[in-house]
Design a protein around this motif. Structure first.
Motif, mmCIF file in Angstrom:
data_model
loop_
_atom_site.group_PDB
_atom_site.id
_atom_site.type_symbol
_atom_site.label_atom_id
_atom_site.label_comp_id
_atom_site.label_asym_id
_atom_site.label_seq_id
_atom_site.Cartn_x
_atom_site.Cartn_y
_atom_site.Cartn_z
ATOM 1 N N GLN A 11 33.362 7.522 49.316
ATOM 2 C CA GLN A 11 33.920 8.588 50.135
ATOM 3 C C GLN A 11 33.207 9.915 49.880
ATOM 4 O O GLN A 11 33.829 10.975 49.778
ATOM 5 C CB GLN A 11 35.424 8.737 49.865
ATOM 6 N N VAL A 13 31.762 10.981 47.231
ATOM 7 C CA VAL A 13 31.801 11.487 45.864
ATOM 8 C C VAL A 13 31.134 10.472 44.946
ATOM 9 O O VAL A 13 31.446 9.284 45.005
ATOM 10 C CB VAL A 13 33.266 11.708 45.405
ATOM 11 N N LEU A 15 30.368 8.093 41.963
ATOM 12 C CA LEU A 15 31.300 7.396 41.110
ATOM 13 C C LEU A 15 31.388 8.060 39.744
ATOM 14 O O LEU A 15 30.400 8.530 39.198
ATOM 15 C CB LEU A 15 30.898 5.932 40.988
ATOM 16 N N GLY A 39 38.686 2.086 42.090
ATOM 17 C CA GLY A 39 37.778 3.209 42.198
ATOM 18 C C GLY A 39 36.334 2.838 41.944
ATOM 19 O O GLY A 39 35.420 3.554 42.326
ATOM 20 N N TYR A 41 35.089 2.921 39.052
ATOM 21 C CA TYR A 41 34.651 3.901 38.069
ATOM 22 C C TYR A 41 34.308 3.238 36.736
ATOM 23 O O TYR A 41 34.785 2.154 36.424
ATOM 24 C CB TYR A 41 35.736 4.952 37.828
ATOM 25 N N LEU A 125 44.263 8.291 41.870
ATOM 26 C CA LEU A 125 42.931 8.188 42.443
ATOM 27 C C LEU A 125 42.619 9.383 43.340
ATOM 28 O O LEU A 125 41.498 9.908 43.335
ATOM 29 C CB LEU A 125 42.804 6.888 43.237
ATOM 30 N N ALA A 126 43.618 9.824 44.108
ATOM 31 C CA ALA A 126 43.419 10.975 44.988
ATOM 32 C C ALA A 126 43.148 12.242 44.177
ATOM 33 O O ALA A 126 42.292 13.056 44.534
ATOM 34 C CB ALA A 126 44.640 11.175 45.880
ATOM 35 N N ARG A 129 39.613 12.141 42.871
ATOM 36 C CA ARG A 129 38.641 12.488 43.910
ATOM 37 C C ARG A 129 38.612 14.001 44.146
ATOM 38 O O ARG A 129 37.544 14.585 44.354
ATOM 39 C CB ARG A 129 38.970 11.747 45.211
ATOM 40 N N ALA A 132 36.766 15.603 41.333
ATOM 41 C CA ALA A 132 35.334 15.308 41.406
ATOM 42 C C ALA A 132 34.626 16.192 42.418
ATOM 43 O O ALA A 132 33.419 16.426 42.304
ATOM 44 C CB ALA A 132 35.116 13.837 41.760
ATOM 45 N N ARG A 133 35.371 16.686 43.417
ATOM 46 C CA ARG A 133 34.744 17.551 44.418
ATOM 47 C C ARG A 133 34.492 18.959 43.894
ATOM 48 O O ARG A 133 33.736 19.726 44.479
ATOM 49 C CB ARG A 133 35.623 17.617 45.678
#
Length: 237
Positions: A11, A13, A15, A39, A41, A125-126, A129, A132-133
């Motif tokens: 998506q 991003v 890993l 994920g 990950y 998980l959200a 993410r 991570a952004r």
């Protein structure tokens, strides 16, 4: 670990390399499993606050998932000490404490986000993410030159001259651990604990096999990674 965390994207991003600090064995196993499965990950899991502090300072992790109530150093203390030592990775605090003052204390200690137990894995998980952004990367790249090998610790790439050397996640972790402890002898027990974890079911012979493969990929730089008979290994330039 598949997919390859050095080259794959989810998506938009890249890993993540995640350090999970959770002393509840059943919950820790579940979180680690779901992060890997859903994920994709790379996840390292520890159960002690002291280990979380040591791992975060010795290797690169994009996000630290930190339980508040850890044995030894609790999560708030770990987060605070990491920030004092210049740690710039993202920290997500997990806790059953949901009072406003608790949330304020957790965030003020250095956490970037706060998730109250129990929680759904999709929300975790959200939040990962979202973290991570954000840009937690250091401004200057960390580049190490050893013999003919160039290691970029910021983007986790390895080159021999212009040629990129493709390492597995474990091989890279092992190389980075040796680099960050250059000149020091690391026992096989310490290497095993740091790279595979005490709960791993692989044998100690895996260390020797990984070292052999790593040396081969580094074009036979046997002098770079030295074997200390009866003890372990060290990296020396």
């Amino acid at each position: 670990m598949k997919p390859d965390t050095f080259s794959c994207f989810v998506q938009g991003v890249s890993l993540l390399n995640i350090l999970l600090a959770e002393d509840d064995i059943r919950l820790g196993e579940l979180i680690a499993y779901m992060l890997k499965k859903k994920g994709g990950y790379q996840v390292e899991w520890v159960t002690q606050g002291d280990d979380a502090l040591a791992y975060a300072l010795q290797a690169h992790f994009d996000i630290l998932i930190l339980d508040w109530m850890l044995p030894g150093e609790d999560g708030v203390r770990v987060a605070s000490r990491l920030r004092q030592q210049g740690y710039n990775g993202a920290i997500l605090m997990l806790t059953a404490r949901d009072a406003l003052q608790d949330r304020i204390e957790g965030l003020d200690s250095g956490a970037d986000d706060y998730l109250v137990k129990p929680f759904e894995i999709e929300e975790l998980l959200a939040r990962l993410r979202a973290l991570a952004r954000r840009n937690f990367a250091p401004i200057q790249e960390q580049i190490v030159q050893i013999h003919s090998i160039t290691v970029n610790l910021t983007n986790r790439t390895v080159h021999d001259g212009e040629k990129e050397i493709h390492l597995t996640p474990r091989e890279y972790q092992l190389l980075e651990l040796l680099i960050r402890n250059k000149g020091q002898v690391l026992s096989r027990e310490v290497i095993f604990e740091r790279i595979w974890g005490l709960n791993s079911d692989v044998s100690m012979k895996t260390i020797d096999a990984t070292i052999k493969l790593l040396r081969k990929k580094l074009n036979g730089e046997t002098e770079m990674i030295q074997s200390i008979r009866g003890v372990g290994y060290k990296l020396d330039d």
